[in-house]
Design a protein around this motif. Structure first.
Motif, PDB file in Angstrom:
ATOM      1  N   ASP A  69       1.755  11.194  -5.447  1.00  0.00           N
ATOM      2  CA  ASP A  69       2.503  10.651  -4.321  1.00  0.00           C
ATOM      3  C   ASP A  69       2.598   9.143  -4.370  1.00  0.00           C
ATOM      4  N   GLY A  70       2.256   8.557  -5.500  1.00  0.00           N
ATOM      5  CA  GLY A  70       2.326   7.121  -5.625  1.00  0.00           C
ATOM      6  C   GLY A  70       1.031   6.449  -5.210  1.00  0.00           C
ATOM      7  N   PRO A  71       1.012   5.123  -5.224  1.00  0.00           N
ATOM      8  CA  PRO A  71      -0.202   4.380  -4.875  1.00  0.00           C
ATOM      9  C   PRO A  71      -0.582   4.591  -3.411  1.00  0.00           C
ATOM     10  N   LEU A  72      -1.881   4.489  -3.148  1.00  0.00           N
ATOM     11  CA  LEU A  72      -2.381   4.650  -1.789  1.00  0.00           C
ATOM     12  C   LEU A  72      -2.428   3.292  -1.081  1.00  0.00           C
ATOM     13  N   GLU A  73      -2.141   3.306   0.190  1.00  0.00           N
ATOM     14  CA  GLU A  73      -2.151   2.086   0.990  1.00  0.00           C
ATOM     15  C   GLU A  73      -3.564   1.790   1.484  1.00  0.00           C
ATOM     16  N   ARG A  74      -3.957   0.515   1.411  1.00  0.00           N
ATOM     17  CA  ARG A  74      -5.282   0.118   1.863  1.00  0.00           C
ATOM     18  C   ARG A  74      -5.183  -1.146   2.708  1.00  0.00           C
ATOM     19  N   TYR A  75      -5.933  -1.185   3.787  1.00  0.00           N
ATOM     20  CA  TYR A  75      -5.942  -2.350   4.673  1.00  0.00           C
ATOM     21  C   TYR A  75      -6.536  -3.557   3.957  1.00  0.00           C
ATOM     22  N   HIS A  76      -5.892  -4.713   4.124  1.00  0.00           N
ATOM     23  CA  HIS A  76      -6.397  -5.955   3.536  1.00  0.00           C
ATOM     24  C   HIS A  76      -6.869  -6.930   4.601  1.00  0.00           C
ATOM     25  N   SER A  77      -6.009  -7.205   5.563  1.00  0.00           N
ATOM     26  CA  SER A  77      -6.372  -8.172   6.597  1.00  0.00           C
ATOM     27  C   SER A  77      -5.373  -8.065   7.751  1.00  0.00           C
ATOM     28  N   GLY A  78      -5.539  -8.929   8.756  1.00  0.00           N
ATOM     29  CA  GLY A  78      -4.628  -8.933   9.892  1.00  0.00           C
ATOM     30  C   GLY A  78      -5.032  -7.947  10.962  1.00  0.00           C
ATOM     31  N   SER A  79      -4.084  -7.627  11.827  1.00  0.00           N
ATOM     32  CA  SER A  79      -4.331  -6.724  12.943  1.00  0.00           C
ATOM     33  C   SER A  79      -4.357  -5.277  12.465  1.00  0.00           C
ATOM     34  N   LYS A  80      -5.485  -4.619  12.690  1.00  0.00           N
ATOM     35  CA  LYS A  80      -5.606  -3.226  12.251  1.00  0.00           C
ATOM     36  C   LYS A  80      -4.734  -2.289  13.079  1.00  0.00           C
ATOM     37  N   ASP A  81      -4.376  -2.695  14.290  1.00  0.00           N
ATOM     38  CA  ASP A  81      -3.588  -1.844  15.176  1.00  0.00           C
ATOM     39  C   ASP A  81      -2.092  -2.086  15.056  1.00  0.00           C
ATOM     40  N   ALA A  82      -1.696  -3.130  14.325  1.00  0.00           N
ATOM     41  CA  ALA A  82      -0.273  -3.463  14.242  1.00  0.00           C
ATOM     42  C   ALA A  82       0.483  -2.410  13.450  1.00  0.00           C
ATOM     43  N   GLU A  83       1.654  -2.064  13.919  1.00  0.00           N
ATOM     44  CA  GLU A  83       2.496  -1.101  13.205  1.00  0.00           C
ATOM     45  C   GLU A  83       3.317  -1.782  12.117  1.00  0.00           C
ATOM     46  N   GLN A  84       3.667  -3.047  12.340  1.00  0.00           N
ATOM     47  CA  GLN A  84       4.455  -3.789  11.359  1.00  0.00           C
ATOM     48  C   GLN A  84       3.522  -4.398  10.312  1.00  0.00           C
ATOM     49  N   LYS A  85       3.973  -4.360   9.069  1.00  0.00           N
ATOM     50  CA  LYS A  85       3.070  -4.693   7.975  1.00  0.00           C
ATOM     51  C   LYS A  85       3.684  -5.701   6.999  1.00  0.00           C
ATOM     52  N   ILE A  86       2.789  -6.381   6.300  1.00  0.00           N
ATOM     53  CA  ILE A  86       3.137  -7.226   5.151  1.00  0.00           C
ATOM     54  C   ILE A  86       2.494  -6.592   3.924  1.00  0.00           C
ATOM     55  N   ALA A  87       3.272  -6.387   2.882  1.00  0.00           N
ATOM     56  CA  ALA A  87       2.751  -5.789   1.652  1.00  0.00           C
ATOM     57  C   ALA A  87       2.234  -6.886   0.721  1.00  0.00           C
ATOM     58  N   LEU A  88       1.016  -6.717   0.262  1.00  0.00           N
ATOM     59  CA  LEU A  88       0.415  -7.640  -0.693  1.00  0.00           C
ATOM     60  C   LEU A  88       0.386  -6.944  -2.060  1.00  0.00           C
ATOM     61  N   ILE A  89       1.153  -7.469  -3.003  1.00  0.00           N
ATOM     62  CA  ILE A  89       1.241  -6.857  -4.337  1.00  0.00           C
ATOM     63  C   ILE A  89       0.757  -7.861  -5.372  1.00  0.00           C
ATOM     64  N   ARG A  90      -0.175  -7.416  -6.192  1.00  0.00           N
ATOM     65  CA  ARG A  90      -0.801  -8.310  -7.174  1.00  0.00           C
ATOM     66  C   ARG A  90      -0.296  -8.025  -8.589  1.00  0.00           C
ATOM     67  N   VAL A  91       0.004  -9.100  -9.306  1.00  0.00           N
ATOM     68  CA  VAL A  91       0.287  -9.023 -10.739  1.00  0.00           C
ATOM     69  C   VAL A  91      -0.771  -9.894 -11.408  1.00  0.00           C
ATOM     70  N   GLY A  92      -1.863  -9.268 -11.815  1.00  0.00           N
ATOM     71  CA  GLY A  92      -3.001 -10.005 -12.336  1.00  0.00           C
ATOM     72  C   GLY A  92      -3.326  -9.687 -13.772  1.00  0.00           C
ATOM     73  N   THR A  93      -2.335  -9.219 -14.534  1.00  0.00           N
ATOM     74  CA  THR A  93      -2.557  -8.854 -15.933  1.00  0.00           C
ATOM     75  C   THR A  93      -1.396  -9.365 -16.778  1.00  0.00           C
ATOM     76  N   THR A  94      -1.521  -9.204 -18.077  1.00  0.00           N
ATOM     77  CA  THR A  94      -0.376  -9.417 -18.949  1.00  0.00           C
ATOM     78  C   THR A  94       0.686  -8.379 -18.590  1.00  0.00           C
ATOM     79  N   ILE A  95       1.923  -8.803 -18.483  1.00  0.00           N
ATOM     80  CA  ILE A  95       2.999  -7.923 -18.022  1.00  0.00           C
ATOM     81  C   ILE A  95       3.439  -7.030 -19.175  1.00  0.00           C
TER      82      ILE A  95
END
Length: 349
Positions: A69-95
């Motif tokens: 079903d694709g990658p799983l979503e995990r909480y990073h920071s901010g309001s835990k109750d907020a419905e609106q979200k910001i996606a944090l995507i990391r590119v930390g390797t050789t592409i």
């Protein structure tokens, strides 16, 4: 004279014949204790190997037929109750594969999630393959058509790392840490000439081929002028594409300004700002806060994506996976006979 120790491998016995003569019989008993011990260890190792192999086969079977079903979503920071979200995507390797596919899956999931209102793309990469860099850039560009992307450069955002940072388009913002290195704008195709070494050891390359350029960039021959003409054209096309994505992503820079910095050199964060390559100095938490403020949508929940480990991952262990990651770029550079073009920091190869 020291007492002679009895040989534990020898025993003697005597018998008397019919005519009264005594015959001494020497019986040699081979001790097999040491051999038996090694045999037991070998059988134990074979049994352990068999168990691990069967578990891996079972895991592979399960992974193959398991619904993904694709990658799983995990909480990073901010309001835990907020419905609106910001996606944090990391590119930390050789592409490069297999990381490219995972990054694309994350961007796709964020694009399809209506509750995500923006993305912070964290780049800490020396770049990578030309095709993979452009695939990620393309997917980011699609996201940026409807939602903003802020790019947070960390230790290194060079070559293909800077290329994908342009995926935010003309509305995106680029942030660098005070010690970030970026730039290295250009294309490289690794080539190794071992003709002198081959002559010394008596190795000759005699490929059977159907065209003049079929063995172009072979390590066993110098690059000819005609070879160079062909590859110069390929390099220039990839280079012009790089300049084009910068032109789209940094519209305040002129084409001449872009060409002036596209020499393959590295820039510090302050130099990048002075040349119009980056907008501000910032750390990740501050960049997230800036996006939340600019969205003007109230409290936001910042999420990132992760992949649940498969049984195979567990069996192989993190140490094995780490070693594989370190060797993957070397395999790409040396292990394949096919020429590969990279948007890659020069010293990385």
């Amino acid at each position: 004279m020291a007492d002679e120790k009895p040989d534990p491998q020898k025993t003697t016995s005597s018998l008397t014949t019919g005519n009264g003569e005594q015959v001494v019989r020497l019986v040699i008993e081979a001790q097999s204790t040491s051999k038996s011990r090694w045999g037991t260890k070998l059988l134990g190792l074979l049994l352990l190997f068999s168990i691990i192999l069967n578990l891996m086969l079972l895991s592979s079977y399960g992974d193959y037929f398991n619904e993904f079903d694709g990658p799983l979503e995990r909480y990073h920071s901010g309001s835990k109750d907020a419905e609106q979200k910001i996606a944090l995507i990391r590119v930390g390797t050789t592409i490069m594969p297999p990381y490219t596919e995972r990054i694309l899956e994350q961007i796709k999931k964020a694009t399809e999630d209506d509750s995500i209102k923006g993305m912070v793309l964290v780049v800490d990469s020396p770049g990578g393959l030309v095709a993979d860099s452009h695939q990620i850039y393309h997917r980011l560009s699609q996201f940026a058509e409807t939602k903003p992307i802020y790019v947070q450069m960390q230790r290194l955002a060079a070559s293909g790392g800077y290329y994908i940072a342009m995926g935010g388009g003309d509305k995106g913002k680029l942030f660098a840490e005070p010690t970030t290195w970026t730039g290295s704008i250009g294309v490289i195709i690794p080539h190794y000439d071992i003709t002198q070494l081959a002559d010394k050891v008596g190795v000759q390359s005699e490929p059977l081929k159907t065209g003049e350029f079929k063995d172009s960039l072979s390590m066993f021959k110098p690059i000819s002028e005609r070879d160079r003409e062909v590859w110069d054209g390929i390099l220039d096309e990839a280079y012009q594409k790089f300049l084009g994505v910068i032109e789209n992503g940094r519209p305040e820079m002129t084409r001449q300004q872009i060409e002036d910095i596209a020499t393959g050199r590295i820039f510090t964060a302050d130099q990048a700002i002075a040349n119009g390559m980056v907008d501000e100095i910032s750390f990740l938490d501050d960049t997230i806060a800036k996006m939340e403020t600019d969205l003007k949508a109230g409290p936001m929940r910042v999420i990132e994506y992760e992949y649940p480990p498969t049984l195979t991952d567990v069996l192989l262990g993190s140490a094995s996976a780490s070693a594989e990651n370190e060797m993957s770029l070397l395999k790409q550079l040396l292990g394949s006979p096919a020429p590969r073009a990279f948007y890659l920091l020069g010293g990385s190869q």
